[in-house]
Design an enzyme around this catalytic site. Sequence first.
Site, mmCIF file in Angstrom:
data_model
loop_
_atom_site.group_PDB
_atom_site.id
_atom_site.type_symbol
_atom_site.label_atom_id
_atom_site.label_comp_id
_atom_site.label_asym_id
_atom_site.label_seq_id
_atom_site.Cartn_x
_atom_site.Cartn_y
_atom_site.Cartn_z
ATOM 1 C CG ASP A 26 47.271 56.033 33.353
ATOM 2 O OD1 ASP A 26 46.111 55.639 33.493
ATOM 3 O OD2 ASP A 26 48.258 55.292 33.463
ATOM 4 C CE1 TYR A 61 49.739 52.816 40.781
ATOM 5 C CE2 TYR A 61 50.160 54.312 42.607
ATOM 6 C CZ TYR A 61 50.369 53.103 41.981
ATOM 7 O OH TYR A 61 51.221 52.177 42.546
ATOM 8 C CG HIS A 93 47.583 48.765 40.287
ATOM 9 N ND1 HIS A 93 48.298 47.730 39.725
ATOM 10 C CD2 HIS A 93 48.167 49.910 39.819
ATOM 11 C CE1 HIS A 93 49.249 48.204 38.948
ATOM 12 N NE2 HIS A 93 49.197 49.533 38.991
ATOM 13 N NE ARG A 111 56.061 52.845 47.528
ATOM 14 C CZ ARG A 111 55.414 52.896 46.368
ATOM 15 N NH1 ARG A 111 56.076 53.093 45.245
ATOM 16 N NH2 ARG A 111 54.096 52.739 46.324
ATOM 17 C CD GLU A 161 45.104 52.315 33.077
ATOM 18 O OE1 GLU A 161 44.568 53.448 33.007
ATOM 19 O OE2 GLU A 161 46.332 52.148 33.147
ATOM 20 C CE1 TYR A 163 59.361 55.060 40.644
ATOM 21 C CE2 TYR A 163 60.890 53.461 39.714
ATOM 22 C CZ TYR A 163 60.214 53.982 40.797
ATOM 23 O OH TYR A 163 60.380 53.420 42.033
ATOM 24 C CB THR A 219 46.267 48.845 36.922
ATOM 25 O OG1 THR A 219 47.276 49.233 35.991
ATOM 26 C CG2 THR A 219 46.043 47.350 36.810
#
Length: 425
Positions: A132, A134, A139, A148, A207, A250, A355
Amino acid sequence: MQSWLDVDPTSDFSIYNLPFGVFETRDRAPRAGIAIGDYIVDLAVLAERRLLPLPDHAPHREEDLQRALNRPTLNDFIALSKSVTGAVRLCVQQLLMASSRDAHPPEVWAHALVRQRDARMLMPLRVPNYTDFYSSLHHATNVGAMFRDPKTPLLPNWRHLPVAYHGRASSIVVSGAPIRRPRGQIKRDDDPTPTFGPTLALDFELEMAFVIGKASPLGRPITTSEAEQYIFGLLLFNDWSARDIQKWEYQPLGPFLGKNFASTISPWIVTLEALDPFRVPMPSQEPPPLPYLRASGNQSFDIHLAVDLIAPSGLTLTVCRSNFRHMYWTMSQQLAHHTVNGCNVEVGDLMASGTLSGPTPESYGSMLELTWNGRNPLRLPDGSTRTFLEDGDAVALRGWAERDGMRVGFGEARAQILPALDGEA
């Protein structure tokens, strides 16, 4: 092009498309098919009638093709090479052309055509591995700003390489299979210790994924110029996420139980050849990537994407409209980076995009972004609201490309959410 079959102009499955999938009926074992309008062309039947001749240079026999088309996944068929799969698709296209209507006896088509409503679509692939990525700038920026720093939302590496993680292949299911709400550890901000229970933040992720159609040997990287030789086609991909489980687990190694419980794919694989008319230039990348990631030209595709949220009452709301062209890192760059260290790929591997959010709020590809982590609930037409997905809700991903009277679509990737199982772990 015009088919002798009556195909609705709004159908995803035009004669320009002809995607591959695997189906079964009450009297037919799982086998390969091609979608056309409301029908499926039974490729095994055409092969048995010797209507799918192999190209002269193909290193395989017709018996190999027949055997591959009668398998419960497309892996063996795809592995025959693009020259074979492409020839089969073009042959079927020719057979379906209006000019070919009387070329074969009607009884051939009486057996070779199956109505989609009479068939059950199956997992089209045996997926050895799943990665997967990113790769949507919008996104990644949204998530970084949310969790953050809004001023510097991207991590330092994001514009230099296609970030990714290896997911769980065994929990990928085909459209229509229900999704059980997962349970796990959840740590709320105001609690000193985590608790265990069903996720309260179940989310979809819009996705797409590309299918590896050619194996590579261990130790040999695939270059950006070679990459499309290894890509068979694309399908829709919903990478379900439990955001609260993910948030606690995570760090420092990334997604685990918040992601690996399920992913949903569409049953039809649209080939790169069918998508070729919809190519668009790849996005501008700044700073320029390192030499092994450099690419140019029309490396992206203008594919419209939408997500429908279906409440238990049947009420449907389109919550997202986006486009595949919003992907910052192209598929060729993703595959080049994936293999630059010598990692090999296998036929049937899936590489998901991450995404696919666009630049505007209505194009955000997850509930996390659409509600900004629950702060701005979505309002349904009946007055009810959603921050994340509830039991009984269903989600349907749709995708299509359209230009100059040509429409090439992906069908849908749909699943309904079931309650979590009772009991403790």
